[in-house]
Design an enzyme around this catalytic site. Sequence first.
Site, mmCIF file in Angstrom:
data_model
loop_
_atom_site.group_PDB
_atom_site.id
_atom_site.type_symbol
_atom_site.label_atom_id
_atom_site.label_comp_id
_atom_site.label_asym_id
_atom_site.label_seq_id
_atom_site.Cartn_x
_atom_site.Cartn_y
_atom_site.Cartn_z
ATOM 1 N N CYS A 87 0.868 -1.182 0.000
ATOM 2 C CA CYS A 87 0.000 0.000 0.000
ATOM 3 C C CYS A 87 0.896 1.220 0.000
ATOM 4 C CB CYS A 87 -0.896 -0.012 1.242
ATOM 5 S SG CYS A 87 -1.878 1.487 1.482
ATOM 6 N N CYS A 201 -1.014 3.727 -6.278
ATOM 7 C CA CYS A 201 -1.893 3.006 -5.364
ATOM 8 C C CYS A 201 -1.985 1.593 -5.902
ATOM 9 C CB CYS A 201 -3.278 3.662 -5.308
ATOM 10 S SG CYS A 201 -4.489 2.725 -4.332
#
Length: 276
Positions: A87, A201
Amino acid sequence: MAFREMERETQAPAPDAPLLIFDSGVGGLSVLDAVRKVLPDAPIIYAADNAGLPYGSKSEAEIAARVAGLLGRMAERYRPRLACIACNTASTIALGMVREVLHIPIVGTVPAIKPAAKITQTGTIGLIGTEATIRQEYVDNLEAEFAQGTTLLRLAAPDLVAAAEAKLRGEPVNRSAIVEAADRLMMMASGKRIDVLVLACTHFPLLSEELQKAFGPEVRLIDGAEGIARRIAALTEGQPFARSRPDRAVFTRDEPGLSGLKDALARRGIEEIEIL
């Protein structure tokens, strides 16, 4: 290469010690896909903090405390040989605190600005991520170190996280949100010169087909998954792998939508779902 890691001296892991791949949701499955290609025999636990999703709208303090606390609990329970924070938001904010908690190698994820700067022909790079990621000083530093002489255009595209989550569940994808994000980025000064788009992302590679259509074939999409997988392979080189149970996914909250993920998880060799 889009990763940061920590290495500490540890005892040799047991053959069935898993790789722990952690994300706020299903975005880290794009990293899992890359890891499977280089380490097909590695036992894996995929952990998703769906109770905390989305991270991008939270404060830095909230994210750091939550990620460090969860990974500490998971390391104690599952005894992984390595943890990957799949992440960008969590990595750019929480790696320092996590390093104080875990005593195993850590591989984090950061925007692939360095490789993007190497391949751009126009000198204009687009970057889409969460609100929290694009405002980080860490990203400023990556730009200053690796992308001097280029123009980096950043855009927060939080709606794409939900679109990726929906796609993995077999639900309709909000394609208008994807087109809108592309339009907003390309309407910026020099936006039409973008020839490389950094997917900052891990959810966004799951929308590669939709993003490519929205930005056009002349824009190259780039993310850090393959580099992360290579680093994990290097850190575990020579270690034996053996499964004592099927690979599993761990979620922090039970919810009806989890059943829609079973097919996507099964395609990636994840046979069990567990609630932390």
